[in-house]
Design an enzyme around this catalytic site. Sequence first.
Site, short mmCIF file in Angstrom:
data_model
loop_
_atom_site.label_atom_id
_atom_site.label_comp_id
_atom_site.label_asym_id
_atom_site.label_seq_id
_atom_site.Cartn_x
_atom_site.Cartn_y
_atom_site.Cartn_z
N ASN A 172 0.89 -1.65 0.04
CA ASN A 172 -0.11 0.13 -0.13
C ASN A 172 0.65 1.65 0.26
O ASN A 172 0.53 2.15 0.78
CB ASN A 172 -0.79 0.46 1.06
CG ASN A 172 -1.97 -0.86 1.38
OD1 ASN A 172 -2.33 -1.62 0.40
ND2 ASN A 172 -2.50 -1.66 2.55
N PRO A 174 1.25 4.24 -1.12
CA PRO A 174 0.54 5.56 -1.07
C PRO A 174 0.46 5.64 1.13
O PRO A 174 0.80 7.05 1.61
CB PRO A 174 -1.01 5.80 -0.80
CG PRO A 174 -0.38 4.67 -2.07
CD PRO A 174 -0.17 4.31 -1.64
N ASP A 175 0.11 4.85 1.75
CA ASP A 175 0.57 4.51 3.48
C ASP A 175 2.06 4.62 3.84
O ASP A 175 2.19 5.13 4.66
CB ASP A 175 -0.31 2.95 3.68
CG ASP A 175 -1.69 3.37 3.73
OD1 ASP A 175 -1.84 4.21 3.16
OD2 ASP A 175 -2.16 1.59 3.89
N HIS A 176 3.23 4.37 3.06
CA HIS A 176 3.96 4.19 3.60
C HIS A 176 5.09 5.23 3.19
O HIS A 176 6.35 6.12 3.90
CB HIS A 176 4.54 3.10 2.53
CG HIS A 176 4.01 1.63 3.15
ND1 HIS A 176 3.46 1.56 4.77
CD2 HIS A 176 3.87 0.86 2.45
CE1 HIS A 176 2.94 0.17 4.21
NE2 HIS A 176 2.69 -0.10 3.22
#
Length: 406
Positions: A172, A174-176
């Site tokens: 994921n 975008p989360d990181h």
Amino acid sequence: MTSQLPLAGVRITDFTWIGAGSYTTKILADAGAEVIKIESIDRVDSLRLAAPYKDGIKGVNRSGYFADRNSSKRSMTLNMKHPRALELVSRLIRQSDIIANNFTPGVMDRFGLGYEAVRAMKEDIIYLAMSMQGSTGPQRHYLGYGATMAAVTGIQHLTGLPGREPAGTGTNYPDHIPNPCHATFAVLAALRHRRRTGQGQRIDMAQTEPTVALLGPAVLEYTANGHVPQARGNRHPQAAPHGVYRCVGDDRWIAIAVMNDAQWRGLRDALGKPAWMGDAELDSTQGRLERADEIDEQLNQETGRYVVEALVDLLQQHGVPAGRVSTAADVIADPQLRHRGHWLSLDHPEMGPSLYNAQPFRNARSPAGQARPAPLLGQHTREICSTLLGLNDAEIARLTEEGALR
């Protein structure tokens, strides 16, 4: 010492959960902020339920994923549906500098913690809201996770092999990277603004927007030239060879990026000047781009004779950008990361010694983060009630019995 850290003395009431929000407040915690993570036993942060689990044993305190995203924080469990919970949170907010959430718009309002309500509790509060689509617009109530955001922002369209279905990034993304980093930057800017003016700030961040910012070249290609870029795998439109090539062993690969003619000559010299690389047409970037398929096929034959680590060293000595395609085991054993002190072993209360990421940078004038293990669910509830909220043992027991504290 914690007092030497850049954000020492800053307190955050943290309602974030899952990925991007939790990583945002982890960055701030590692920089010295006191982060109090507000959690629920009835609706546990789903990251606590995400594999991998230490020793393969499931449990709300055994997720390695959760642990790495929540180091250096304290955990307080509340039942926000209980009428006394808002009173307790209000006391905490009055002693805080920042309140953060990554819920869908409207959730914090239902808790009685919308921006105006929180500002009434603490006028100079910095209020971070980082929902998927932001607080306004026709899609503000859309739900999503990192994979959803990668899809709607165009990343998945550009990821994968030509002519195949969109493959995504394997995580994921975008989360990181884009979302926690942009949110952290916004918070730091708001803290500086408050220090200079005394004014708080409302930060309304749509997590899709920092992700869109990653697509600059693709957006320009369309707006300037009317061309919609497509997935191209490991290929580069202005460089060849540019890809991943097989090495000796099972599933061992090397990434090579030849960006100019000098690096091509370095590659040719490192490989012992094979006859096929002596073709004069390959001496220019344009010539190599026109014969990229042929080069990839031939180069795979050459690299297939080498152990990947040895080939990386050889190419680097000749000025050729190259790197091993690493597995998780390779990354953990990486000598450069070991030299930098990147991996920390922290003694978690339930999991025991566990591996954590350190901060990915070093400040010359302050130590590298607080480096405390992630909290157990509700581990610090009593401590926070006593030291910050001024409750005695009898009051804590009564609120626990009533269900406000969990």
